[in-house]
Scaffold this motif. Sequence first.
Motif, short mmCIF file in Angstrom:
data_model
loop_
_atom_site.label_atom_id
_atom_site.label_comp_id
_atom_site.label_asym_id
_atom_site.label_seq_id
_atom_site.Cartn_x
_atom_site.Cartn_y
_atom_site.Cartn_z
N VAL A 64 0.86 -1.18 0.00
CA VAL A 64 0.00 0.00 0.00
C VAL A 64 0.90 1.23 0.00
O VAL A 64 1.72 1.41 0.90
CB VAL A 64 -0.93 0.02 1.23
CG1 VAL A 64 -1.80 1.28 1.21
CG2 VAL A 64 -1.80 -1.23 1.26
N ALA A 65 0.77 2.06 -1.01
CA ALA A 65 1.56 3.28 -1.10
C ALA A 65 0.85 4.39 -0.33
O ALA A 65 -0.34 4.61 -0.50
CB ALA A 65 1.75 3.69 -2.55
N VAL A 66 1.60 5.08 0.51
CA VAL A 66 1.04 6.16 1.34
C VAL A 66 1.88 7.42 1.13
O VAL A 66 3.11 7.37 1.18
CB VAL A 66 1.03 5.77 2.83
CG1 VAL A 66 0.54 6.94 3.68
CG2 VAL A 66 0.14 4.56 3.06
N LYS A 67 1.19 8.51 0.92
CA LYS A 67 1.86 9.79 0.76
C LYS A 67 1.10 10.84 1.55
O LYS A 67 -0.13 10.85 1.56
CB LYS A 67 1.90 10.19 -0.72
CG LYS A 67 2.56 11.53 -1.00
CD LYS A 67 2.58 11.79 -2.50
CE LYS A 67 3.25 13.11 -2.83
NZ LYS A 67 3.29 13.36 -4.29
N THR A 75 5.80 17.21 -0.42
CA THR A 75 5.72 15.88 0.16
C THR A 75 6.24 15.90 1.60
O THR A 75 7.41 16.20 1.84
CB THR A 75 6.52 14.87 -0.67
OG1 THR A 75 5.97 14.83 -1.99
CG2 THR A 75 6.44 13.49 -0.06
N PHE A 76 5.37 15.58 2.54
CA PHE A 76 5.74 15.53 3.95
C PHE A 76 6.23 14.13 4.33
O PHE A 76 7.13 13.97 5.14
CB PHE A 76 4.51 15.91 4.79
CG PHE A 76 4.70 15.79 6.28
CD1 PHE A 76 5.45 16.74 6.98
CD2 PHE A 76 4.13 14.74 6.99
CE1 PHE A 76 5.62 16.63 8.35
CE2 PHE A 76 4.30 14.62 8.36
CZ PHE A 76 5.05 15.58 9.05
N TYR A 77 5.65 13.11 3.69
CA TYR A 77 6.00 11.72 4.03
C TYR A 77 5.57 10.84 2.86
O TYR A 77 4.53 11.07 2.24
CB TYR A 77 5.28 11.30 5.31
CG TYR A 77 5.43 9.83 5.66
CD1 TYR A 77 6.55 9.36 6.32
CD2 TYR A 77 4.43 8.91 5.33
CE1 TYR A 77 6.68 8.02 6.66
CE2 TYR A 77 4.55 7.57 5.66
CZ TYR A 77 5.68 7.13 6.32
OH TYR A 77 5.80 5.81 6.63
N VAL A 78 6.37 9.83 2.56
CA VAL A 78 5.99 8.85 1.55
C VAL A 78 6.58 7.50 1.95
O VAL A 78 7.70 7.41 2.45
CB VAL A 78 6.47 9.27 0.14
CG1 VAL A 78 7.99 9.32 0.06
CG2 VAL A 78 5.91 8.33 -0.93
N ASP A 79 5.81 6.44 1.78
CA ASP A 79 6.28 5.11 2.15
C ASP A 79 5.39 4.08 1.47
O ASP A 79 4.34 4.41 0.91
CB ASP A 79 6.24 4.94 3.67
CG ASP A 79 7.16 3.81 4.15
OD1 ASP A 79 7.78 3.15 3.29
OD2 ASP A 79 7.24 3.59 5.36
N VAL A 80 5.83 2.85 1.51
CA VAL A 80 5.03 1.71 1.05
C VAL A 80 4.88 0.76 2.22
O VAL A 80 5.87 0.29 2.78
CB VAL A 80 5.68 1.01 -0.16
CG1 VAL A 80 4.89 -0.23 -0.54
CG2 VAL A 80 5.79 1.96 -1.34
N ASP A 263 11.87 6.16 0.37
CA ASP A 263 11.80 5.80 -1.04
C ASP A 263 13.15 6.00 -1.72
O ASP A 263 13.62 5.14 -2.48
CB ASP A 263 10.73 6.65 -1.74
CG ASP A 263 10.70 6.42 -3.23
OD1 ASP A 263 10.36 5.30 -3.65
OD2 ASP A 263 11.02 7.37 -3.99
N MET A 264 13.81 7.12 -1.42
CA MET A 264 15.12 7.38 -2.02
C MET A 264 16.15 6.37 -1.54
O MET A 264 16.97 5.88 -2.31
CB MET A 264 15.56 8.80 -1.69
CG MET A 264 16.83 9.23 -2.39
SD MET A 264 16.64 9.17 -4.18
CE MET A 264 15.33 10.38 -4.37
#
Length: 552
Positions: A64-67, A75-80, A263-264
Amino acid sequence: MTERKRGMNAVKKYVAAIMLWILALSPAAGYAAAPFELAVSAKEVLRGGTITLSGTGTGSGSQVAVKIVSPAKTTFYVDVLTAVNGSYAKTLTIPSDPDLAPYGTYTVIAGYGSDSAQKTFAVVEKLGGGNENPGNENPGNNNPGTTPANGSAIPSGAGKASGSVAQPELTLDGRYIVGADTMNAAIKQSGGAVTIELPAAALKSGTPLELPAASFKSLNDNNRELVLSAGDVAIRLPAGAISASGDAQSKVRLTLNTSLTDDMQGRLDRLIRSDASFKSTGVILSVDIQLLSGSASSDIHDLGKPAMVTIKLTPEQAAAISRQTAGVYYLNGEQAEYVGGTVSDGVFTFKPKHFSTYAVLQYDKRFVDLASHWSETAVRSLAAKHIVTGVDASHYEPSRSITRAEFATILMRAVDWKGEAPTTAEGSAQPFKDVAASQYYAEPVAMASALGILSGYDGAFRPNDKITREEAAVALVRAAKYFSLSGGEGIGAGKSSFADQADISAWATVAVEQASTQGLMQGDGKQFNPKSPVVRAEAAAMIDRLLPVATN
């Protein structure tokens, strides 16, 4: 294959993040067998507090991708997240730093396959106070609380100019802005460049800077550079780098970010797994530029002129980074494209022609046939700069002779690495009758000829001939002026002490003397061997000596 199956196959984080970005911009489509849900644990949260994102409607092990998008639309936060038994959850701590977590409404977007869901929460000063944007919050703001959130136009007096330096104003919704009048005042007082000073924290939070588009026209019309300074990063944009009209309603948004996101980090980890020669340094710079006009926006990717970026390394970074193997790479999806860069006195400098995400990486390529070889250090240094390559993934073949075409190619890569060679007109005719345009060496041969570094014989270049040591000496000395070395034809002539001096061609005598005195070439202790072919190990050593010496 159904849309849901395509989504299930997108298990890698970078794919999921891209899908999420696309889903956030367009309505979700497709049929889901079970409702995909997203929930946040609170409508309001304090800085330093926590908030939990959770949901259901996924298969066990699904990605589940969350941004999370900040009030400033960054972008404050991004993760899977990986679902367990059909549910996913993540608890986040809101930073206490005002620049990292400005007050306002945050948008949470979750994507799974072809489904997406969206919720919001607010970072507030006081729970239940209904005060998402208190006017007294103003780090670095010269005019606190006066600029409304989401204003389409930038007030002309926003920010403050002191000489040629402009300090931006922080808006209530977390954007830094500088108005047209403030910029004009700085332009009038500048000798050659206008500097905008951003707080160092803006680099970590990705807080955007907005300027009137008309200000870029004024900079270009007055031939003024724009310098963006934030903490240890400085970006010099020459006049003409960004073209913009004088439209009073348009603005340019620049977002700088040095945060190493999950992600990076995942992308870097996959790169290193694919090529063990790479090593991450943790130094990242992402620069996004947008032109905003009303509700429309467009990305500005390519620059009219190359920018100059300097990154001051921390003492720990400087100690860990090798000047011989470190370089700047453009992270293009899962690929790392070398763009050069030099490190000196703990400062990394590079010249991007476009902006995106860049990383300082170390590339330490080892070849099995160079272990303990006298040229190993030089080859490693040039391989890290992508000037020389192996004959295959594991071998360099140091004793193999090098052709004139091969020598021209690696020599011009070295000149291009320095970044000071003048450009030739595109589409100019190939000067040599025996160099086909389809050959890999056609462009470097044409460039070497245009710069006067390599010449031919009666209109022919003889690309497949082995280059001799005296031919190489002439080319190296002619190229030396691009590397701030003394030299160039006709300078520093003298009598060589080589025993085979009489064997050196008259047209190469001066160059051989200069190459020797400048330390670019050496003989065998007694003789220069001018007619002997240059081997790959010697070519690497010659060109490595040509490059300027940098210091950590």
